[in-house]
Design an enzyme around this catalytic site. Structure first.
Site, PDB file in Angstrom:
ATOM      1  N   ASP A 188     -30.549 -14.069   4.443  1.00  0.00           N
ATOM      2  CA  ASP A 188     -29.785 -13.953   6.022  1.00  0.00           C
ATOM      3  C   ASP A 188     -29.834 -12.561   5.842  1.00  0.00           C
ATOM      4  OD1 ASP A 188     -28.840 -13.775   8.549  1.00  0.00           O
ATOM      5  OD2 ASP A 188     -28.568 -15.636   8.367  1.00  0.00           O
ATOM      6  N   HIS A 266     -33.098 -13.533  11.488  1.00  0.00           N
ATOM      7  CA  HIS A 266     -32.112 -13.521  10.552  1.00  0.00           C
ATOM      8  C   HIS A 266     -32.750 -12.820   9.392  1.00  0.00           C
ATOM      9  CE1 HIS A 266     -28.552 -15.141  12.402  1.00  0.00           C
ATOM     10  NE2 HIS A 266     -29.354 -16.010  13.082  1.00  0.00           N
ATOM     11  N   GLU A 327     -32.343 -18.516  16.192  1.00  0.00           N
ATOM     12  CA  GLU A 327     -32.032 -17.326  16.726  1.00  0.00           C
ATOM     13  C   GLU A 327     -32.780 -16.030  16.427  1.00  0.00           C
ATOM     14  OE1 GLU A 327     -27.207 -17.865  16.958  1.00  0.00           O
ATOM     15  OE2 GLU A 327     -27.889 -17.372  14.965  1.00  0.00           O
TER      16      GLU A 327
HETATM   17  C1  ACM Z   1     -26.872 -21.502  13.414  1.00  0.00           C
HETATM   18  O1  ACM Z   1     -25.640 -21.539  13.518  1.00  0.00           O
HETATM   19  N1  ACM Z   1     -27.396 -20.228  13.846  1.00  0.00           N
HETATM   20  C2  ACM Z   1     -27.825 -22.245  12.895  1.00  0.00           C
END
Ligand code: ACM
Length: 698
Positions: A188, A266, A327
């Site tokens: 991440d 991410h 996201e």
């Molecule tokens: C998440 O909480 N973005 C999977």
């Protein structure tokens, strides 16, 4: 006399029964108490038809569970019985595996466990371990099997790094509660945590930073990584040897480790090392990169991903590989010539439901699925992978509530339920003022326990596609191993029972709480740092009782909208007498988002003498909820001509810690007579969200 003895016998049996139930967590599907106890000898003779590695790991499991040595004899029989559970195997999905049911018979003379597989026997041994107290096991007959095949815990190793020893420690106790999946979020923006031969720069350049505090580093700071070996460097990564060690312990404990490599979003840490993989290749390498997403129009992105996944599947035996998918920012794709050229080539046009960028994401995920399948594995991802159309064989983890999971199974795909409303254990588990800082939210033990993973609207066939559940522990605010354990336990105990025990046996939370409390003490004895549930404070006092006041049930007119995501009780919210709890997402708090403001008029129905008007606002910096910067209250008799009653400039700041504050007017003496009250709260330049639950008029 005979009658009395008979009665005593019955009562004794029942007590023992209650006792045995009282010791098992998760609660088994069925249990019948027997009479007497089996005394565990120091050297326990074990007879088994298991062979090879299964025999070795089961004997080890017996020794661990009972704290004895095993030897020759037949005081304990472990019988692999493939007929057990025949026809009840799961045949597909991320919850797929051997039949995990078992039958356990304990008499004063001997113990027999029959299992449909080595895993089933292993779970029988775990039950035996929980039943054994001071070398004695009550006579009992248990027939048991899990409700779900996927019973998982996700640990975010990126935001803060948690290494091999910590992970192994958790695995060993997860097994006691029959959890069987450990999902490691390995990459991440905060750091790449997996050593790779082909891309050593990822861990050399993007696995360390000097600032440990998340807010200081990410929200307000440089977001800069430092090379491995830099003085004061904080962070780390798992070497391949570490991973192999973790996997060996996981296998001994019948736990599958599911690796997650995040894409296409991410991924700032990847972009900082390889800026050529994002949409703006002119960005300098080694610098913090504001791009979170891979460039989809660049073939080099897919080459990189394939190379990474190749090493991942070489290392991890998991049938499923998690590719993230959540996201993605998508904003850079909108203006990126390569992404837009690709969209044109693919003939993508915006539809009512999906933008061109949603469809680019779908194209990306479908290509990644092909890569995963070429490597002989199956793909699982967060529910955003539904956007723009789901890849052919993908399994979905439903995190933004249950909607993603419902849509997934209705389209014939498998899903794992991990809704943030029940299973996000990065949220506070008790009154936040007594807890270490967390990201926000309120997820107490009883709320996790109350979760039923099968939504009512599903048919039996659709419900069968729900493979199981998982609790997610994101670690932005979880810096230490101790804090990590504090957040995970005992909420993982609730997860374990939801995942294993039939729904109809989970009616009594107090009964679970008694058992969970015992397990908290057990875990403490094992050197863990669970939240001691005996000292739970519970929800906000104001939440518990409706409040009486002069505006109760009165009409509220909104001059600015509330957020569609946090509607609470819609137009009735601010005068329904129901106060919010510790969290903004409990459907009592109404949200005003994105420079939103509270701007409402209350009609009291008739001229009324008032002495007080106020609303409580929440400050919770984790999810960017801030106090208002100005408050204005006006009164009027006719809804046209207004008199100022109150004005406040408040120094709202992101630095103010979590708290609740009342904003409003109180008469110094006497009262004011009015019919209409206009209440306004504006946010400051810092933006963020505003949340309030009631406008109280007295
Ligand atoms: C998440 O909480 N973005 C999977």
């Amino acid at each position: 006399m005979k009658k009395l003895l008979f009665l005593l016998f019955i009562v004794g049996g029942l007590c023992l029964g209650t006792n045995a139930w009282g010791q098992l967590l998760p609660k088994p599907a069925s249990l019948k108490a027997g009479n007497g106890v089996f005394v565990v000898p120091e050297n326990l003779g074990v007879k088994t038809n298991l062979k090879g590695n299964d025999k070795t790991r089961l004997l080890q499991a017996v020794e661990n569970a009972l704290g004895v040595k095993t030897g020759k004899g037949a005081a304990l029989e472990l019988q692999l019985d493939k007929k057990l559970g025949k026809g009840r195997e799961r045949t597909e999905g991320a919850g797929y595996g051997p039949y995990e049911g078992y039958v356990l018979e304990v008499t004063p003379k001997k113990v027999v466990i029959r299992g449909g597989s080595a895993a089933g026997l292993f779970y029988g041994v775990q039950s035996l371990g929980q039943l054994a107290k001071e070398g004695k096991i009550p006579a009992v007959s248990i027939t048991d099997e899990p409700r779900f095949g996927y019973r998982g815990f996700m640990l975010d190793c990126s935001r803060h790094f948690f290494g091999k020893d910590f992970i192994i420690k958790q695995i060993k106790e997860m097994a006691r509660y029959k959890l069987n999946r450990l999902h490691l979020h390995l990459t991440d923006a905060a750091g790449w945590r997996l050593q790779l031969d082909r891309y050593p720069e990822l861990t050399r350049l993007a696995a360390f930073r000097t600032e440990t505090d998340w807010t200081k580093w990410w929200r307000k700071g440089t977001k800069e990584y430092v090379p491995e070996g830099t003085e004061g460097a904080y962070g780390g990564y798992l070497t391949k040897a570490d991973v192999r060690e973790i996997l060996a312990v996981a296998a001994d404990n019948f736990i599958t480790v599911l690796p997650e490599i995040e894409m296409p979003g991410h991924s700032q840490e990847v972009m900082s090392v390889y800026p050529e993989l994002c949409c703006d290749p002119t960005l300098p390498a080694g610098k913090p990169n504001r791009h979170s997403d891979f460039c989809i129009g660049n073939e080099a992105s897919f080459e990189f991903i394939e190379n990474v996944l190749k090493e991942v599947v070489d290392l991890f035996p998991s049938e499923y590989i998690h590719i993230g998918g959540d996201e993605a920012g998508k904003w850079a794709w909108k203006t990126c010539p390569k992404c837009q050229a690709l969209a044109k080539e693919l003939g993508l046009t915006a539809t009512k439901d999906d933008s061109v960028e949603d469809q680019l994401q779908s194209y990306f995920i479908q290509r990644v699925e092909k890569i995963v399948e070429k490597l002989g594995r199956k793909m699982i991802g967060w529910d955003e992978i539904l956007e723009g159309g789901l890849a052919e064989n993908a399994t979905v983890m439903s995190w933004r509530g249950e909607e993603g999971g419902i849509k997934t199974v209705k389209s014939g795909h498998h899903a794992v339920m991990t809704p943030n409303s029940y299973l996000y254990i990065d949220h506070y588990q008790d009154a936040p003022q007594y807890m270490p800082e967390a990201i926000g939210g309120y997820q107490p033990l009883d709320h996790v326990y109350s979760y039923n993973p099968i939504p009512k609207q599903l048919s039996k066939q659709e419900a069968s596609l729900i493979d199981g559940i998982q609790a997610n522990l994101w670690t932005e605010y979880v810096k230490t191993p101790e804090h990590c354990e504090f957040m995970a336990w005992p909420r993982l105990l609730a997860l374990a029972e939801v995942a294993w025990t039939p729904q109809e046996l989970r009616g009594d939370y107090e009964d679970f709480l008694d058992r969970a409390t015992q397990e908290v003490l057990y875990l403490k004895g094992k050197g863990f740092h669970p939240f001691d549930i005996r000292y739970e404070v519970g929800n906000r006092q104001e939440y518990r009782e409706p409040v009486q006041h002069l505006a109760l049930g009165k009409k509220v007119t909104y001059h600015a909208p509330y957020s569609e995501r946090y509607v609470a009780n819609k137009e009735a919210t601010l005068t329904d007498g129901l106060r919010g709890g510790w969290s903004y997402n409990d459907s009592r708090w109404q949200g005003f988002i994105d420079k939103g403001r509270v701007d409402v008029t209350i009609d009291l129905g008739e001229p009324t003498d008032i002495r007080e008007v106020y609303a409580t606002f929440m400050q919770m910096p984790g999810p960017e909820i801030y106090h208002p910067a100005t408050i204005d209250i006006h009164v009027s008799d006719d809804n046209e001509h207004w008199t100022e009653l109150y004005h406040l400039d408040y120094p709202a700041t992101v630095d103010e810690p979590y708290n609740f504050k009342d904003f409003g007017w109180r008469a110094r003496k006497g009262s004011v007579r009015t019919r209409y009250i206009h209440y306004q709260a504006n946010c400051s330049e810092i933006g963020g969200f505003q949340f309030t639950d009631e406008i109280i008029v007295r």
